[in-house]
Design an enzyme around this catalytic site. Structure first.
Site, PDB file in Angstrom:
ATOM      1  N   THR A 268      -0.526  13.070   3.435  1.00  7.68           N
ATOM      2  CA  THR A 268       0.642  13.964   3.511  1.00  7.68           C
ATOM      3  C   THR A 268       1.481  13.684   2.263  1.00  7.68           C
ATOM      4  O   THR A 268       2.473  12.941   2.313  1.00  7.68           O
ATOM      5  CB  THR A 268       1.474  13.687   4.782  1.00  7.68           C
ATOM      6  OG1 THR A 268       1.620  12.269   4.923  1.00  7.68           O
ATOM      7  CG2 THR A 268       0.795  14.243   6.013  1.00  7.68           C
TER       8      THR A 268
ATOM      9  N   LYS B 161       8.133   5.866  11.787  1.00  7.85           N
ATOM     10  CA  LYS B 161       7.381   5.563  10.554  1.00  7.85           C
ATOM     11  C   LYS B 161       8.199   5.935   9.328  1.00  7.85           C
ATOM     12  O   LYS B 161       8.279   5.194   8.347  1.00  7.85           O
ATOM     13  CB  LYS B 161       6.057   6.331  10.555  1.00  7.85           C
ATOM     14  CG  LYS B 161       5.267   6.194   9.264  1.00  7.85           C
ATOM     15  CD  LYS B 161       4.847   4.755   9.020  1.00  7.85           C
ATOM     16  CE  LYS B 161       4.226   4.559   7.657  1.00  7.85           C
ATOM     17  NZ  LYS B 161       2.838   4.966   7.570  1.00  7.85           N
TER      18      LYS B 161
ATOM     19  N   ARG C 263      -0.025   2.454  10.204  1.00  8.23           N
ATOM     20  CA  ARG C 263       0.720   1.363   9.567  1.00  8.23           C
ATOM     21  C   ARG C 263      -0.343   0.490   8.905  1.00  8.23           C
ATOM     22  O   ARG C 263      -1.002  -0.289   9.564  1.00  8.23           O
ATOM     23  CB  ARG C 263       1.428   0.502  10.629  1.00  8.23           C
ATOM     24  CG  ARG C 263       2.858   0.891  10.887  1.00  8.23           C
ATOM     25  CD  ARG C 263       3.489  -0.131  11.822  1.00  8.23           C
ATOM     26  NE  ARG C 263       4.787   0.316  12.308  1.00  8.23           N
ATOM     27  CZ  ARG C 263       5.280  -0.046  13.471  1.00  8.23           C
ATOM     28  NH1 ARG C 263       4.568  -0.824  14.273  1.00  8.23           N
ATOM     29  NH2 ARG C 263       6.467   0.368  13.857  1.00  8.23           N
TER      30      ARG C 263
ATOM     31  N   CYS D  77       2.893   6.152   0.134  1.00  9.64           N
ATOM     32  CA  CYS D  77       3.847   6.196   1.251  1.00  9.64           C
ATOM     33  C   CYS D  77       5.298   6.091   0.806  1.00  9.64           C
ATOM     34  O   CYS D  77       6.086   7.007   0.988  1.00  9.64           O
ATOM     35  CB  CYS D  77       3.567   5.040   2.197  1.00  9.64           C
ATOM     36  SG  CYS D  77       1.883   4.899   2.592  1.00  9.64           S
TER      37      CYS D  77
ATOM     38  N   ARG E   6      -2.261   6.150  -7.077  1.00 11.89           N
ATOM     39  CA  ARG E   6      -1.413   7.261  -6.604  1.00 11.89           C
ATOM     40  C   ARG E   6       0.068   6.980  -6.821  1.00 11.89           C
ATOM     41  O   ARG E   6       0.556   5.906  -6.475  1.00 11.89           O
ATOM     42  CB  ARG E   6      -1.676   7.539  -5.116  1.00 11.89           C
ATOM     43  CG  ARG E   6      -2.908   8.411  -4.905  1.00 11.89           C
ATOM     44  CD  ARG E   6      -3.190   8.599  -3.447  1.00 11.89           C
ATOM     45  NE  ARG E   6      -3.574   7.336  -2.818  1.00 11.89           N
ATOM     46  CZ  ARG E   6      -3.917   7.268  -1.537  1.00 11.89           C
ATOM     47  NH1 ARG E   6      -3.878   8.344  -0.782  1.00 11.89           N
ATOM     48  NH2 ARG E   6      -4.268   6.103  -1.017  1.00 11.89           N
TER      49      ARG E   6
ATOM     50  N   TYR F   1      -7.971   5.359   3.026  1.00 10.82           N
ATOM     51  CA  TYR F   1      -7.399   4.011   3.256  1.00 10.82           C
ATOM     52  C   TYR F   1      -7.024   3.811   4.710  1.00 10.82           C
ATOM     53  O   TYR F   1      -6.949   2.703   5.197  1.00 10.82           O
ATOM     54  CB  TYR F   1      -6.105   3.862   2.418  1.00 10.82           C
ATOM     55  CG  TYR F   1      -6.371   3.660   0.958  1.00 10.82           C
ATOM     56  CD1 TYR F   1      -6.622   4.738   0.116  1.00 10.82           C
ATOM     57  CD2 TYR F   1      -6.439   2.384   0.422  1.00 10.82           C
ATOM     58  CE1 TYR F   1      -6.897   4.541  -1.211  1.00 10.82           C
ATOM     59  CE2 TYR F   1      -6.706   2.183  -0.913  1.00 10.82           C
ATOM     60  CZ  TYR F   1      -6.942   3.267  -1.733  1.00 10.82           C
ATOM     61  OH  TYR F   1      -7.228   3.065  -3.050  1.00 10.82           O
TER      62      TYR F   1
ATOM     63  N   ARG G  21      12.250   0.532   3.323  1.00 12.23           N
ATOM     64  CA  ARG G  21      11.671  -0.225   2.205  1.00 12.23           C
ATOM     65  C   ARG G  21      12.100   0.377   0.869  1.00 12.23           C
ATOM     66  O   ARG G  21      12.450  -0.316  -0.070  1.00 12.23           O
ATOM     67  CB  ARG G  21      10.147  -0.223   2.354  1.00 12.23           C
ATOM     68  CG  ARG G  21       9.448  -1.224   1.495  1.00 12.23           C
ATOM     69  CD  ARG G  21       8.084  -1.585   2.080  1.00 12.23           C
ATOM     70  NE  ARG G  21       7.285  -2.343   1.149  1.00 12.23           N
ATOM     71  CZ  ARG G  21       7.462  -3.642   0.887  1.00 12.23           C
ATOM     72  NH1 ARG G  21       8.441  -4.295   1.485  1.00 12.23           N
ATOM     73  NH2 ARG G  21       6.696  -4.259   0.041  1.00 12.23           N
TER      74      ARG G  21
ATOM     75  N   TYR H  97      -0.828   0.957  -8.507  1.00 12.19           N
ATOM     76  CA  TYR H  97       0.586   1.014  -8.112  1.00 12.19           C
ATOM     77  C   TYR H  97       1.087  -0.302  -7.575  1.00 12.19           C
ATOM     78  O   TYR H  97       2.302  -0.515  -7.470  1.00 12.19           O
ATOM     79  CB  TYR H  97       0.824   2.146  -7.104  1.00 12.19           C
ATOM     80  CG  TYR H  97       0.390   1.843  -5.685  1.00 12.19           C
ATOM     81  CD1 TYR H  97      -0.883   2.197  -5.252  1.00 12.19           C
ATOM     82  CD2 TYR H  97       1.237   1.215  -4.785  1.00 12.19           C
ATOM     83  CE1 TYR H  97      -1.291   1.927  -3.962  1.00 12.19           C
ATOM     84  CE2 TYR H  97       0.838   0.938  -3.492  1.00 12.19           C
ATOM     85  CZ  TYR H  97      -0.439   1.301  -3.084  1.00 12.19           C
ATOM     86  OH  TYR H  97      -0.852   1.025  -1.809  1.00 12.19           O
ATOM     87  N   LYS H  98       0.157  -1.217  -7.222  1.00  7.18           N
ATOM     88  CA  LYS H  98       0.616  -2.549  -6.796  1.00  7.18           C
ATOM     89  C   LYS H  98      -0.508  -3.537  -7.048  1.00  7.18           C
ATOM     90  O   LYS H  98      -1.633  -3.156  -7.389  1.00  7.18           O
ATOM     91  CB  LYS H  98       1.066  -2.563  -5.344  1.00  7.18           C
ATOM     92  CG  LYS H  98      -0.043  -2.503  -4.310  1.00  7.18           C
ATOM     93  CD  LYS H  98       0.561  -2.732  -2.921  1.00  7.18           C
ATOM     94  CE  LYS H  98      -0.522  -2.746  -1.864  1.00  7.18           C
ATOM     95  NZ  LYS H  98       0.024  -2.972  -0.518  1.00  7.18           N
TER      96      LYS H  98
HETATM   97  N1  SAJ Z   1       7.588  -2.664  -4.622  1.00  5.47           N
HETATM   98  C1  SAJ Z   1       8.639  -3.119  -5.432  1.00  5.47           C
HETATM   99  N2  SAJ Z   1       9.419  -4.141  -4.974  1.00  5.47           N
HETATM  100  C2  SAJ Z   1       9.211  -4.714  -3.747  1.00  5.47           C
HETATM  101  C3  SAJ Z   1       8.143  -4.228  -2.941  1.00  5.47           C
HETATM  102  C4  SAJ Z   1       7.346  -3.204  -3.386  1.00  5.47           C
HETATM  103  O1  SAJ Z   1       8.860  -2.624  -6.539  1.00  5.47           O
HETATM  104  O2  SAJ Z   1       9.949  -5.644  -3.396  1.00  5.47           O
HETATM  105  C5  SAJ Z   1       6.765  -1.546  -5.097  1.00  5.47           C
HETATM  106  C6  SAJ Z   1       5.295  -1.910  -5.208  1.00  5.47           C
HETATM  107  O3  SAJ Z   1       5.022  -2.418  -6.506  1.00  5.47           O
HETATM  108  C7  SAJ Z   1       4.618  -0.565  -4.973  1.00  5.47           C
HETATM  109  C8  SAJ Z   1       5.562   0.154  -4.017  1.00  5.47           C
HETATM  110  O4  SAJ Z   1       6.828  -0.516  -4.115  1.00  5.47           O
HETATM  111  O5  SAJ Z   1       4.542   0.171  -6.174  1.00  5.47           O
HETATM  112  C9  SAJ Z   1       5.076   0.160  -2.561  1.00  5.47           C
HETATM  113  O6  SAJ Z   1       4.866  -1.166  -2.214  1.00  5.47           O
HETATM  114  P1  SAJ Z   1       4.323  -1.557  -0.746  1.00  5.47           P
HETATM  115  O7  SAJ Z   1       4.149  -3.035  -0.699  1.00  5.47           O
HETATM  116  O8  SAJ Z   1       5.161  -0.929   0.313  1.00  5.47           O
HETATM  117  O9  SAJ Z   1       2.867  -0.944  -0.782  1.00  5.47           O
HETATM  118  P2  SAJ Z   1       2.100   0.122   0.122  1.00  5.47           P
HETATM  119  O10 SAJ Z   1       2.767   1.437  -0.029  1.00  5.47           O
HETATM  120  O11 SAJ Z   1       0.668   0.031  -0.180  1.00  5.47           O
HETATM  121  O12 SAJ Z   1       2.156  -0.422   1.616  1.00  5.47           O
HETATM  122  C10 SAJ Z   1       3.055   0.075   2.395  1.00  5.47           C
HETATM  123  C11 SAJ Z   1       3.295  -0.947   3.490  1.00  5.47           C
HETATM  124  N3  SAJ Z   1       3.640  -2.213   2.847  1.00  5.47           N
HETATM  125  C12 SAJ Z   1       4.436  -3.146   3.313  1.00  5.47           C
HETATM  126  O13 SAJ Z   1       5.179  -2.954   4.252  1.00  5.47           O
HETATM  127  C13 SAJ Z   1       4.379  -4.481   2.646  1.00  5.47           C
HETATM  128  C14 SAJ Z   1       4.328  -0.296   4.256  1.00  5.47           C
HETATM  129  O14 SAJ Z   1       5.412   0.002   3.439  1.00  5.47           O
HETATM  130  C15 SAJ Z   1       3.688   0.894   4.953  1.00  5.47           C
HETATM  131  O15 SAJ Z   1       3.327   0.448   6.253  1.00  5.47           O
HETATM  132  C16 SAJ Z   1       2.422   1.364   4.305  1.00  5.47           C
HETATM  133  O16 SAJ Z   1       2.555   1.327   2.931  1.00  5.47           O
HETATM  134  C17 SAJ Z   1       2.108   2.797   4.749  1.00  5.47           C
HETATM  135  O17 SAJ Z   1       0.923   3.115   4.736  1.00  5.47           O
HETATM  136  O18 SAJ Z   1       3.047   3.542   5.081  1.00  5.47           O
END
Ligand code: SAJ
Length: 424
Positions: free
Chosen positions: A82, A204, A151, A259, A330, A10, A211, A322-323
């Site tokens: 990781t 990071k 990112r 992440c 994962r 990814y 989050r 997962y989303k």
């Molecule tokens: N989720 C919630 N409530 C929220 C937001 C997210 O339950 O309000 C859940 C989602 O359903 C998911 C998980 O959290 O299962 C992660 O959501 P995510 O939107 O952070 O998805 P990732 O992990 O694919 O993307 C994230 C990036 N996303 C955003 O910032 C929107 C960021 O956190 C990182 O830059 C990135 O992974 C990374 O690669 O580290």
């Protein structure tokens, strides 16, 4: 420049495409020969239509043989996973194996960038010693070693690898300048130079931990408001009318992906080695990890109120990813929920249009036809289009909306039992 991207997932694959688009001579190195095969044929191994289009246009030489690409590369960028293991301990094996491979083939004067998400200390305490053992000392600029944390938000059409700002930290000032110059050549957004490599590693981890704790916060509020008979979604809407400071997050069945549920453990563990206990981060992880169990309790309560027993209850789970709108499973909370419910003796089957190979049905109608009870585990666009009448037609007795994404009013209006996360 001659570039090798190590790890074509990814993170690595979009980056490799971007480097090729910008005119670099790009090789991609991956241990998965099936993945190498696909990419060599211009086929994207991940569901992402913009990536698939790009792959057809650019030239990337994909290989599983490091000797074919590393020795002639001027820049090597490591984008390998990781993860954490089942006990949430950081698993640096993919990174260690990749850096060890690179150290055997890299030529002096090259640039090595680690993009994988790592905790403060990994570059100096894990990566540099591997290179030194191969007679390469990054502190003496034998090679230029830096960390530019990835990112990427998979599925995000607005923010892409080309326009997301980045930070970079390095072992020497020379390495910092070279890395910043390289990234400014391929990324249109701001590249911020940090004073140490630890600061880049910490940046990071902090953004993703930020989050995770915010999601844990809203999950806790949802559980409390459910007991108080308050609709969390209405209150989030209300709080969001405040034009500053409040940042909406949304409750769900848990936190997945490679992440957010992983990165906090990297910091928690490393901090413990210095004697610091991240109680808050650990509690947030505990809350988010508890959400699949909480959701299962809601399901069990609904079924007991309708059928009196869980044994054999026909439960349809909508979504495995997962989303929303991705095919990645994962750390998906949906998978945890499936196993918890099966442990209670229910007949649980799933359908995810993005994860066909793990679905028990070929389409949504089959799932609706089978189910007496439904759980929304992922808010895919396809699911949000279903009308309350469709649930009624299929005799659905209760719906647990794990992403609060359905029309609660319409469903309740048809006398179908509805329970969301923090609303009912
Ligand atoms: N989720 C919630 N409530 C929220 C937001 C997210 O339950 O309000 C859940 C989602 O359903 C998911 C998980 O959290 O299962 C992660 O959501 P995510 O939107 O952070 O998805 P990732 O992990 O694919 O993307 C994230 C990036 N996303 C955003 O910032 C929107 C960021 O956190 C990182 O830059 C990135 O992974 C990374 O690669 O580290």
């Amino acid at each position: 420049m001659k570039i090798t991207v190590v790890g074509l997932g990814y993170v690595g694959l979009p980056l490799a495409c971007l480097c090729a688009e910008k005119g670099h001579d790009v090789s991609g190195l991956d241990i998965d020969s099936a993945r190498v095969e696909k990419i060599s044929k211009g086929i994207s191994p991940i569901e992402d239509e913009s990536l698939a289009k790009k792959l057809k246009k650019v030239k990337i030489r994909a290989t599983a043989k490091p000797e074919e690409c590393i020795p002639k590369s001027e820049i090597i960028i490591v984008c390998v996973p990781t993860p954490v293991d089942h006990s949430h301990s950081p698993d640096l094996k993919p990174l260690i194996d990749s850096v060890t491979t690179v150290s055997k083939h890299i030529k002096k004067g090259s640039m090595l960038v680690i993009e994988s998400t790592i905790n403060p200390g990994v570059v100096e305490e894990v990566v540099a010693p591997i290179l030194k053992a191969a007679g390469i000392d990054p502190a003496k600029n034998d090679i230029h070693l830096s960390h530019c944390p990835e990112r990427i938000d998979p599925g995000n059409k607005k923010w892409t690898v080309e326009n997301i700002p980045r930070v970079v930290g390095a072992v020497t000032n020379e390495a910092l300048k070279k890395a910043a110059e390289f990234y400014r050549g391929i990324i249109s957004a701001e590249i911020t130079e940090l004073s140490t490599v630890k600061a880049a590693e910490a940046t990071k981890i902090m953004e993703n931990t930020f989050r995770d704790i915010n999601i844990a916060f809203i999950n806790e509020m949802a559980r409390s408001f459910d007991m108080l008979g308050i609709d969390i979604m209405e209150v989030i809407k209300g709080a969001s009318t405040k034009p500053f400071a409040f940042m909406p997050h949304y409750p769900g069945i848990g936190v997945g992906g490679h992440c957010i549920p992983v990165d906090p453990y990297y910091l928690i563990k490393r901090a413990k080695q210095t004697g610091f206990d991240h109680r808050f981060l650990s509690l947030a992880r505990e809350i988010n990890e508890s959400m699949p169990h909480y959701t299962a309790e809601l399901v069990e309560k609904a079924i007991l109120s309708k059928a009196g027993i869980m044994q054999g209850a026909k439960i349809g789970v909508m979504g495995l990813a997962y989303k929303a709108n991705v095919d990645d499973i994962r750390e998906s909370p949906a998978l945890k929920l499936l196993s918890i419910l099966r442990g209670k003796g229910a007949d649980v089957r799933a359908f995810d249009p993005h994860v066909a190979d793990m679905s028990d049905f070929v389409d949504l109608n089959e799932l609706l036809d089978f189910s007496d009870y439904l759980i929304i585990a992922t808010d895919h666009a396809e699911f949000k289009k279903i009308l309350a009448e469709d649930f009624k037609k299929n005799n659905i007795k209760a719906i647990i909306d794990g992403k609060n994404c359905l029309d609660m009013g319409a469903i309740k209006g048809l006398k179908i039992l509805y329970h969301g996360i923090g609303r009912s």
